[in-house]
Enzyme design. Structure first.
Site, PDB file in Angstrom:
ATOM      1  CB  ALA A  76      -0.909   0.017   1.317  1.00  0.00           C
ATOM      2  N   GLY A  78       0.410   3.947  -1.866  1.00  0.00           N
ATOM      3  CA  GLY A  78      -0.355   5.231  -1.732  1.00  0.00           C
ATOM      4  C   GLY A  78      -0.242   6.049  -2.925  1.00  0.00           C
ATOM      5  CB  CYS A 135      -5.162   2.069  -6.799  1.00  0.00           C
ATOM      6  SG  CYS A 135      -4.011   2.233  -5.597  1.00  0.00           S
ATOM      7  N   GLY A 248      -0.469 -10.251 -13.711  1.00  0.00           N
ATOM      8  CA  GLY A 248      -0.529 -10.902 -12.227  1.00  0.00           C
ATOM      9  C   GLY A 248       0.274 -12.184 -12.023  1.00  0.00           C
ATOM     10  N   GLY A 270       5.390  -7.097 -13.049  1.00  0.00           N
ATOM     11  CA  GLY A 270       5.688  -6.234 -11.855  1.00  0.00           C
ATOM     12  C   GLY A 270       6.775  -6.873 -10.887  1.00  0.00           C
TER      13      GLY A 270
HETATM   14  C1  LIG Z   1       5.011  -1.845  -5.206  1.00  0.00           C
HETATM   15  C2  LIG Z   1       3.860  -1.696  -6.034  1.00  0.00           C
HETATM   16  C3  LIG Z   1       3.353  -0.720  -6.930  1.00  0.00           C
HETATM   17  C4  LIG Z   1       2.222  -0.678  -7.693  1.00  0.00           C
HETATM   18  N1  LIG Z   1       1.910   0.586  -8.216  1.00  0.00           N
HETATM   19  C5  LIG Z   1       0.774   0.585  -9.193  1.00  0.00           C
HETATM   20  C6  LIG Z   1       0.461   1.815  -9.748  1.00  0.00           C
HETATM   21  O1  LIG Z   1       0.775   2.790  -9.304  1.00  0.00           O
HETATM   22  N2  LIG Z   1      -0.452   1.637 -10.407  1.00  0.00           N
HETATM   23  C7  LIG Z   1      -1.143   0.488 -10.984  1.00  0.00           C
HETATM   24  O2  LIG Z   1      -2.107   0.545 -11.942  1.00  0.00           O
HETATM   25  N3  LIG Z   1      -0.791  -0.731 -10.475  1.00  0.00           N
HETATM   26  C8  LIG Z   1       0.186  -0.677  -9.592  1.00  0.00           C
HETATM   27  N4  LIG Z   1       0.863  -1.871  -9.178  1.00  0.00           N
HETATM   28  C9  LIG Z   1       0.100  -3.276  -9.583  1.00  0.00           C
HETATM   29  C10 LIG Z   1       1.146  -3.945 -10.407  1.00  0.00           C
HETATM   30  O3  LIG Z   1       0.885  -2.911 -11.823  1.00  0.00           O
HETATM   31  C11 LIG Z   1       0.238  -5.072 -11.032  1.00  0.00           C
HETATM   32  O4  LIG Z   1      -1.165  -4.933 -11.615  1.00  0.00           O
HETATM   33  C12 LIG Z   1       0.233  -6.122  -9.867  1.00  0.00           C
HETATM   34  O5  LIG Z   1       1.153  -5.914  -8.924  1.00  0.00           O
HETATM   35  C13 LIG Z   1       0.114  -7.707 -10.216  1.00  0.00           C
HETATM   36  O6  LIG Z   1       1.265  -7.896 -11.191  1.00  0.00           O
HETATM   37  P1  LIG Z   1       2.639  -8.666 -10.777  1.00  0.00           P
HETATM   38  O7  LIG Z   1       2.273  -9.851  -9.754  1.00  0.00           O
HETATM   39  O8  LIG Z   1       3.359  -9.025 -11.939  1.00  0.00           O
HETATM   40  O9  LIG Z   1       3.113  -7.540  -9.737  1.00  0.00           O
HETATM   41  C14 LIG Z   1       1.615  -1.828  -7.970  1.00  0.00           C
HETATM   42  C15 LIG Z   1       2.118  -2.976  -7.684  1.00  0.00           C
HETATM   43  C16 LIG Z   1       3.349  -3.070  -6.597  1.00  0.00           C
HETATM   44  C17 LIG Z   1       3.742  -4.503  -6.214  1.00  0.00           C
END
Ligand SMILES: Cc1cc2nc3c(=O)[nH]c(=O)nc-3n(C[C@H](O)[C@H](O)[C@H](O)COP(=O)(O)O)c2cc1C
Length: 310
Positions: A76, A78, A135, A248, A270
């Site tokens: 989180a 923010g 978000c 994801g 991500g």
């Molecule tokens: C530390 C962190 C910050 C993130 N910030 C954003 C963001 O600013 N905007 C957004 O749309 N998703 C944000 N996400 C979500 C990722 O883009 C992604 O949708 C989610 O983490 C699932 O993918 P992953 O398992 O490959 O990380 C964030 C994820 C993490 C872990």
């Protein structure tokens, strides 16, 4: 274009956006500067998505903002970001540094704010915008918009009127029926949808008996989320006709192929970038390429949605 990965069979067309391979950086990881985006391009990404940017600068939440759990992260943060007026410099610099498509992730507290940030991002050189309506941990934006079909349609409609580049809508898994939300987005003009953002989650410290994140709740990402993402992409594919970007828990080529088979045309990565570094993009692309060859497919598009065969 990403010469080292240039290969016709791996290229992808996302609503007019041309990618040399189907991997993309997900929003929020190393996406706040031209320099960090450039390191992701060097790692082999077919496109990059920036951190979500709003109209005004935001500090985000105090620490702790990220906790590692089994099979993932709970965060989180923010939505910390410098605001679009500052961020346009990074977009312009990124456009001078590399020619891989740059997608600017946008959030706002009203449809007008989303449209105004998107407009300025495109003026600065964004090749597409991705609307963060998912978000899970900031009030009055993100998921609060994505959960309300009327407001969501207004946001997408206003952004579509404001920009001439493709508009992607990033969806949340924290809804009863994600395919309905996808359908509302597409009806309002979305050129593609990204599925998914993080899954609402929480971690409690058993010694102090208090939630660890300063915001108390956050969003789960990483390998634990992959089956949720696969299910969401599969359901959306049955409902809408626009390209889907799977996101994801992608950590290796097999995860990417699974999302493609479910119906994604490209995948975002991500958490695995945070854990493995930018080389994950080349690794995944090589693995997808080897899979296609081994199975006798000539292009990524041949396997998109293949698991829907009856
Ligand atoms: C530390 C962190 C910050 C993130 N910030 C954003 C963001 O600013 N905007 C957004 O749309 N998703 C944000 N996400 C979500 C990722 O883009 C992604 O949708 C989610 O983490 C699932 O993918 P992953 O398992 O490959 O990380 C964030 C994820 C993490 C872990």
């Amino acid at each position: 274009m990403n010469q080292h990965l240039k290969n016709e069979g791996l290229s992808v067309d996302l609503a007019g956006l041309k990618l040399a391979n189907p991997t993309m950086l997900a929003s929020g990881i190393l996406g706040l500067s031209a320099e960090s985006l450039s390191s992701i391009v060097d790692g082999g990404a077919g496109a990059v998505v920036t951190k979500s940017v709003g109209l005004k600068p935001r500090r985000g939440y105090p620490n702790p903002t990220v906790v590692q759990v089994d099979c993932g992260l709970v965060n989180a943060v923010g939505l910390p970001n410098p605001g679009i007026s500052e961020f346009v410099k990074e977009i312009q610099e990124a456009k001078k540094t590399f020619d891989v498509p740059i997608v600017v992730s946008v959030y706002g507290f009203s449809a007008e704010e989303y449209a105004s940030v998107a407009e300025r991002a495109v003026e600065a050189g964004a090749d597409a915008v991705e609307l963060n309506v998912s978000c899970p941990h900031v009030k009055e934006t993100g998921l609060e918009i994505g959960q309300n079909p009327k407001v969501l349609a207004e946001v997408v409609g206003k952004v579509k009127n404001a920009v001439k580049k493709p508009v992607f809508v990033k969806l949340s898994p924290n809804v009863t029926d994600i395919s309905e939300v996808a359908a509302v987005s597409v009806k309002a003009g979305a050129d593609a949808v990204t599925a998914v953002n993080t899954v609402k989650a929480m971690v409690i410290d058993t010694e102090t008996a208090t939630p660890i994140l300063s915001n108390r709740t956050g969003g789960l990402s990483g390998p634990a989320v992959k089956p949720v993402a696969v299910r969401c992409v599969y359901e959306i594919y049955e409902t809408v006709k626009v390209p889907i970007i799977g996101c994801g828990g992608v950590t290796d080529w097999r995860d990417a192929v699974e999302l493609l088979l479910a119906g994604a045309s490209a995948v975002q990565i991500g958490t695995a970038v945070a854990l493995k570094g930018p080389r994950v993009f080349k690794e995944v692309t090589r693995g997808v390429s080897a899979y296609l060859k081994r199975k006798g497919f000539k292009s990524v598009s041949e396997i998109v949605g293949l698991s829907h065969r009856k």
